[in-house]
Design a protein around this motif. Sequence first.
Motif, PDB file in Angstrom:
ATOM      1  N   CYS A 158      -9.711   2.469 -15.548  1.00  0.00           N
ATOM      2  CA  CYS A 158      -9.947   2.593 -14.119  1.00  0.00           C
ATOM      3  C   CYS A 158      -8.870   3.355 -13.261  1.00  0.00           C
ATOM      4  CB  CYS A 158     -10.234   1.139 -13.572  1.00  0.00           C
ATOM      5  SG  CYS A 158      -8.945   0.041 -13.672  1.00  0.00           S
ATOM      6  N   VAL A 159      -9.008   3.507 -12.258  1.00  0.00           N
ATOM      7  CA  VAL A 159      -7.886   4.474 -11.543  1.00  0.00           C
ATOM      8  C   VAL A 159      -7.573   3.854 -10.186  1.00  0.00           C
ATOM      9  CG1 VAL A 159      -8.908   6.687 -12.575  1.00  0.00           C
ATOM     10  CG2 VAL A 159      -9.518   5.886 -10.354  1.00  0.00           C
ATOM     11  N   MET A 160      -6.314   4.024  -9.900  1.00  0.00           N
ATOM     12  CA  MET A 160      -5.590   3.617  -8.578  1.00  0.00           C
ATOM     13  C   MET A 160      -4.851   4.751  -7.997  1.00  0.00           C
ATOM     14  SD  MET A 160      -3.359   0.164  -7.938  1.00  0.00           S
ATOM     15  CE  MET A 160      -3.101  -0.269  -6.389  1.00  0.00           C
ATOM     16  N   LYS A 161      -4.668   4.808  -6.720  1.00  0.00           N
ATOM     17  CA  LYS A 161      -3.505   5.729  -6.264  1.00  0.00           C
ATOM     18  C   LYS A 161      -2.532   4.765  -5.490  1.00  0.00           C
ATOM     19  CE  LYS A 161      -5.189   9.100  -3.289  1.00  0.00           C
ATOM     20  NZ  LYS A 161      -5.510   9.864  -2.017  1.00  0.00           N
ATOM     21  N   PRO A 162      -1.333   4.642  -6.201  1.00  0.00           N
ATOM     22  CA  PRO A 162      -0.439   3.743  -5.961  1.00  0.00           C
ATOM     23  C   PRO A 162       0.327   3.958  -4.478  1.00  0.00           C
ATOM     24  CG  PRO A 162      -0.312   4.041  -8.265  1.00  0.00           C
ATOM     25  CD  PRO A 162      -1.265   5.093  -7.667  1.00  0.00           C
ATOM     26  N   SER A 163       0.464   5.308  -4.370  1.00  0.00           N
ATOM     27  CA  SER A 163       1.102   5.721  -3.160  1.00  0.00           C
ATOM     28  C   SER A 163       0.411   5.260  -1.947  1.00  0.00           C
ATOM     29  CB  SER A 163       1.195   7.214  -3.233  1.00  0.00           C
ATOM     30  OG  SER A 163      -0.039   7.914  -3.197  1.00  0.00           O
ATOM     31  N   ALA A 164      -0.805   4.962  -2.086  1.00  0.00           N
ATOM     32  CA  ALA A 164      -1.720   4.323  -0.812  1.00  0.00           C
ATOM     33  C   ALA A 164      -1.650   2.959  -0.696  1.00  0.00           C
ATOM     34  CB  ALA A 164      -3.031   5.157  -0.838  1.00  0.00           C
ATOM     35  N   ALA A 165      -0.822   1.901  -1.555  1.00  0.00           N
ATOM     36  CA  ALA A 165      -0.972   0.721  -1.421  1.00  0.00           C
ATOM     37  C   ALA A 165       0.456   0.210  -0.936  1.00  0.00           C
ATOM     38  CB  ALA A 165      -1.388   0.389  -2.870  1.00  0.00           C
ATOM     39  N   GLU A 166       0.197  -1.038  -0.474  1.00  0.00           N
ATOM     40  CA  GLU A 166       1.404  -1.805  -0.122  1.00  0.00           C
ATOM     41  C   GLU A 166       2.174  -2.139  -1.428  1.00  0.00           C
ATOM     42  OE1 GLU A 166       0.944  -5.092   2.386  1.00  0.00           O
ATOM     43  OE2 GLU A 166      -0.112  -3.738   3.901  1.00  0.00           O
ATOM     44  N   PRO A 167       3.488  -1.940  -1.616  1.00  0.00           N
ATOM     45  CA  PRO A 167       4.134  -2.075  -2.754  1.00  0.00           C
ATOM     46  C   PRO A 167       4.046  -3.506  -3.121  1.00  0.00           C
ATOM     47  CG  PRO A 167       5.653  -0.633  -1.155  1.00  0.00           C
ATOM     48  CD  PRO A 167       4.549  -1.079  -0.540  1.00  0.00           C
ATOM     49  N   ARG A 168       4.052  -4.313  -2.426  1.00  0.00           N
ATOM     50  CA  ARG A 168       3.779  -5.991  -3.023  1.00  0.00           C
ATOM     51  C   ARG A 168       2.459  -6.069  -3.770  1.00  0.00           C
ATOM     52  NH1 ARG A 168       0.152  -8.665   0.102  1.00  0.00           N
ATOM     53  NH2 ARG A 168      -0.676  -7.611   1.853  1.00  0.00           N
ATOM     54  N   LEU A 169       1.683  -5.225  -3.722  1.00  0.00           N
ATOM     55  CA  LEU A 169       0.530  -5.421  -4.529  1.00  0.00           C
ATOM     56  C   LEU A 169       0.382  -4.594  -5.867  1.00  0.00           C
ATOM     57  CD1 LEU A 169      -1.949  -5.032  -1.293  1.00  0.00           C
ATOM     58  CD2 LEU A 169      -1.522  -7.287  -2.944  1.00  0.00           C
ATOM     59  N   LEU A 170       1.484  -3.875  -6.004  1.00  0.00           N
ATOM     60  CA  LEU A 170       1.229  -3.167  -7.296  1.00  0.00           C
ATOM     61  C   LEU A 170       1.555  -4.116  -8.612  1.00  0.00           C
ATOM     62  CD1 LEU A 170       3.325   0.061  -6.190  1.00  0.00           C
ATOM     63  CD2 LEU A 170       0.936  -0.443  -6.483  1.00  0.00           C
ATOM     64  N   ALA A 205      -4.875  -0.701  -1.752  1.00  0.00           N
ATOM     65  CA  ALA A 205      -4.579  -1.359  -2.893  1.00  0.00           C
ATOM     66  C   ALA A 205      -5.965  -1.384  -3.748  1.00  0.00           C
ATOM     67  CB  ALA A 205      -3.982  -2.418  -3.086  1.00  0.00           C
ATOM     68  N   CYS A 206      -6.684  -0.184  -3.582  1.00  0.00           N
ATOM     69  CA  CYS A 206      -8.068  -0.186  -4.288  1.00  0.00           C
ATOM     70  C   CYS A 206      -8.137   0.412  -5.765  1.00  0.00           C
ATOM     71  CB  CYS A 206      -8.816   0.668  -3.334  1.00  0.00           C
ATOM     72  SG  CYS A 206      -8.866   0.288  -1.696  1.00  0.00           S
ATOM     73  N   ILE A 207      -8.700  -0.342  -6.845  1.00  0.00           N
ATOM     74  CA  ILE A 207      -9.013  -0.033  -8.006  1.00  0.00           C
ATOM     75  C   ILE A 207     -10.131   0.326  -8.280  1.00  0.00           C
ATOM     76  CG2 ILE A 207      -8.741  -0.885 -10.216  1.00  0.00           C
ATOM     77  CD1 ILE A 207      -6.367  -2.583  -9.476  1.00  0.00           C
ATOM     78  N   VAL A 250     -12.332 -10.396   8.158  1.00  0.00           N
ATOM     79  CA  VAL A 250     -11.840 -10.537   9.416  1.00  0.00           C
ATOM     80  C   VAL A 250     -11.034 -11.494   9.428  1.00  0.00           C
ATOM     81  CG1 VAL A 250     -13.933 -11.639  10.273  1.00  0.00           C
ATOM     82  CG2 VAL A 250     -12.838 -10.208  11.687  1.00  0.00           C
ATOM     83  N   LYS A 251     -11.183 -12.473   8.782  1.00  0.00           N
ATOM     84  CA  LYS A 251     -10.121 -13.695   9.123  1.00  0.00           C
ATOM     85  C   LYS A 251      -8.988 -13.187   8.759  1.00  0.00           C
ATOM     86  CE  LYS A 251      -9.298 -18.053   6.761  1.00  0.00           C
ATOM     87  NZ  LYS A 251      -9.877 -19.016   5.719  1.00  0.00           N
ATOM     88  N   LEU A 252      -8.465 -12.427   7.586  1.00  0.00           N
ATOM     89  CA  LEU A 252      -7.308 -11.869   7.416  1.00  0.00           C
ATOM     90  C   LEU A 252      -7.001 -10.920   8.147  1.00  0.00           C
ATOM     91  CD1 LEU A 252      -7.534 -11.873   3.540  1.00  0.00           C
ATOM     92  CD2 LEU A 252      -6.706 -13.624   4.957  1.00  0.00           C
ATOM     93  N   LEU A 253      -7.769  -9.938   9.012  1.00  0.00           N
ATOM     94  CA  LEU A 253      -7.254  -9.175   9.654  1.00  0.00           C
ATOM     95  C   LEU A 253      -6.571  -9.770  10.895  1.00  0.00           C
ATOM     96  CD1 LEU A 253     -10.478  -6.587   9.893  1.00  0.00           C
ATOM     97  CD2 LEU A 253      -8.078  -5.907   8.858  1.00  0.00           C
ATOM     98  N   ARG A 254      -7.279 -10.856  11.548  1.00  0.00           N
ATOM     99  CA  ARG A 254      -6.831 -11.441  12.654  1.00  0.00           C
ATOM    100  C   ARG A 254      -5.273 -12.276  12.255  1.00  0.00           C
ATOM    101  NH1 ARG A 254     -12.851 -13.876  14.371  1.00  0.00           N
ATOM    102  NH2 ARG A 254     -13.605 -11.912  15.043  1.00  0.00           N
ATOM    103  N   GLN A 255      -5.142 -12.390  11.018  1.00  0.00           N
ATOM    104  CA  GLN A 255      -3.773 -12.768  10.788  1.00  0.00           C
ATOM    105  C   GLN A 255      -2.810 -11.718  10.646  1.00  0.00           C
ATOM    106  OE1 GLN A 255      -4.260 -15.459   7.288  1.00  0.00           O
ATOM    107  NE2 GLN A 255      -6.026 -16.478   8.100  1.00  0.00           N
ATOM    108  N   GLY A 256      -3.327 -10.638  10.714  1.00  0.00           N
ATOM    109  CA  GLY A 256      -2.410  -9.478  10.607  1.00  0.00           C
ATOM    110  C   GLY A 256      -2.312  -8.614   9.102  1.00  0.00           C
ATOM    111  N   VAL A 257      -3.121  -9.027   8.303  1.00  0.00           N
ATOM    112  CA  VAL A 257      -3.309  -8.617   6.780  1.00  0.00           C
ATOM    113  C   VAL A 257      -4.072  -7.460   7.065  1.00  0.00           C
ATOM    114  CG1 VAL A 257      -4.218  -8.860   4.448  1.00  0.00           C
ATOM    115  CG2 VAL A 257      -3.229 -10.828   5.557  1.00  0.00           C
ATOM    116  N   ARG A 258      -3.361  -6.082   6.536  1.00  0.00           N
ATOM    117  CA  ARG A 258      -3.893  -5.001   6.447  1.00  0.00           C
ATOM    118  C   ARG A 258      -4.151  -4.154   5.203  1.00  0.00           C
ATOM    119  NH1 ARG A 258      -4.945  -6.752  10.540  1.00  0.00           N
ATOM    120  NH2 ARG A 258      -4.587  -5.776  12.793  1.00  0.00           N
ATOM    121  N   ASP A 259      -3.725  -4.924   4.137  1.00  0.00           N
ATOM    122  CA  ASP A 259      -4.076  -4.607   2.498  1.00  0.00           C
ATOM    123  C   ASP A 259      -4.226  -5.711   1.682  1.00  0.00           C
ATOM    124  OD1 ASP A 259      -4.536  -2.755   0.704  1.00  0.00           O
ATOM    125  OD2 ASP A 259      -2.666  -2.079   0.343  1.00  0.00           O
ATOM    126  N   MET A 260      -4.967  -5.695   0.490  1.00  0.00           N
ATOM    127  CA  MET A 260      -5.248  -6.671  -0.228  1.00  0.00           C
ATOM    128  C   MET A 260      -5.537  -5.953  -1.651  1.00  0.00           C
ATOM    129  SD  MET A 260      -8.221  -9.186   1.406  1.00  0.00           S
ATOM    130  CE  MET A 260      -8.100 -10.178   0.087  1.00  0.00           C
TER     131      MET A 260
END
Length: 574
Positions: A390-402, A482-484, A457-467
């Motif tokens: 499977c593939v991922m673009k690490p440069s487009a992800a938040e580093p904490r999720l690598l 952080a999309c695989i 949406v629950k997480l967006l309202r908490q300020g989360v922008r990547d998972m």
Amino acid sequence: MQQRDPTALRSYRWFGASDLRSFGHRSRIRQLGFDLEDVAGRPVIAIINTWNGLAHCHGHFPARVEAIKRGVLEAGGFPVEVPVMALPENFVKPTTMLYRNLLAMEVEENLRSLPVDGAVLMGGCDKTTPATIMGAISAGLPAIFMPAGPMLRGNWGGRILGSGSDIWKFWDEKRAGNISEAQWAEMESGIARSDGVCMTMGTAMTMTSLAEVLGLTLPGATSIPAPDSGHARMATATGRRAVDLVWEGRRLTDILTLASFENAIVASAALAGSTNAIIHLIAMARRAGIALELGRFDELSAGVPVLANIRPSGEYLMEDFFYAGGLTAFLTRLTDRLDVSTATVNGATLGDNIENATIWNEDVIRPVGNPVSQADGLAVLRGNLAPDGCVMKPSAAEPRLLKHEGPALVFDDYDAMARAVADPALDVTPDHVLVLRNAGPLGGPGMPEWGMLPIPVKLLRQGVRDMLRISDARMSGTSYGACILHVAPEAFVGGPLALIRTGDIIAVDVAARTIDVRLSADELAARRAGWVAPAPRYLRGYGAMAAAHIGQADTGCDFDFLQRPGAVPEPEIH
């Protein structure tokens, strides 16, 4: 001077003989309003036009056809427009990817069955580039690609907007309650202001850029904005060159080599190009008889810095990239990683074509010592969740999720996922791993661009922008996070993704290139024994044919019968 023997032309078989069939061919040319002198002894050039009334990014193609015709005539050829299937990315459902191979077949069969000697391939909007090239490779005629070019910058409220990339971000802000309906409506009028493809480094610009790296366009053709007068001049020059290619007998297989495809992989990494390019490059290479493997993308991309400061990974847009020197200038940054001896359609080498290019803005085209990102532009992961990769673009992800381990939240279809993430009471945390399955080549069907699963949406309202998000789908090249993606084999055919359940622990380590579900082999085997294959998506028509013959993501999603060796015989005309 090169010998130009009219009797050696393929079209001569139709128009040059003295028999009953040729009488019919010549009389029908006259029926079209032409004299025999217009076509006899001249290379007949098919202008493969991927335009229709809904092809939003190709709105300028009718005018470009006339420019190409002018070039063909100037060079002593005879131009013939051949309309083929248009694949406007936003409008075609369920996904244009379902129809990439159909367009490739249409291009191939048109070129083979008609009295033409060569072709100009007009494309740009995502799948038209690989499809027309795949078809021309298989047809075996001289051809040259004319890229659509990027549209102009978007604008809203004094801000510059980039196709897709910015809208994904503002859509999350709207869902979080930070953007009003009126502001959202204003963006609709400002995001797409001209002809041309998405002006970010999405799939369209990635694939046309890689077509140039592969040597299939005139030097510098890709970066010219569609509305720029230089684009029309490039189209005319492309028409002239198509005629010369016929006289030279130079086919795409004379240009495409393993080295040229490896150049494209390196360039894509430095551009932070679309992950879709992986599937298309594999398919194109295999049409040319080159066994390009998924693992080679990871090997060649490793350590390549992102040097194109273009959204979604950077700051600028394609118009800025053009003013900064464009792709030819950009490639001068990579000469130590490229094989610059590869051939191109203009008869020169790649090195010759970029030798005198100048970089005018070092913030847009970064030097190696000041990259946009040192993170890998591409990573290929494997493990018990994706044995074929499977593939991922690490440069487009938040580093904490690598490197991340968390419980899966599994969805069997897109609609169920969309309903769930819109529910503010959804039981989800930032540590969850969102999983969408049954979205691959057969399951989608057609492997739609669903891979950038929306943040709940629950997480967006908490300020989360990547998972962390995992699917057997693709995602738009304008997407980020952080999309695989491209999990192979897909869930619909019984890949391991079909076996996981909500709450299973998924572990991803990008540095180690691993992706696993924390289940024993015995547990996976027990679940597989209870798995029931879903019903086919199609029972008739093209969809049924595609389902019977399409390959998985790691092999390029081409049809098996289109990659089989052996030349197709020339059509009988007597």
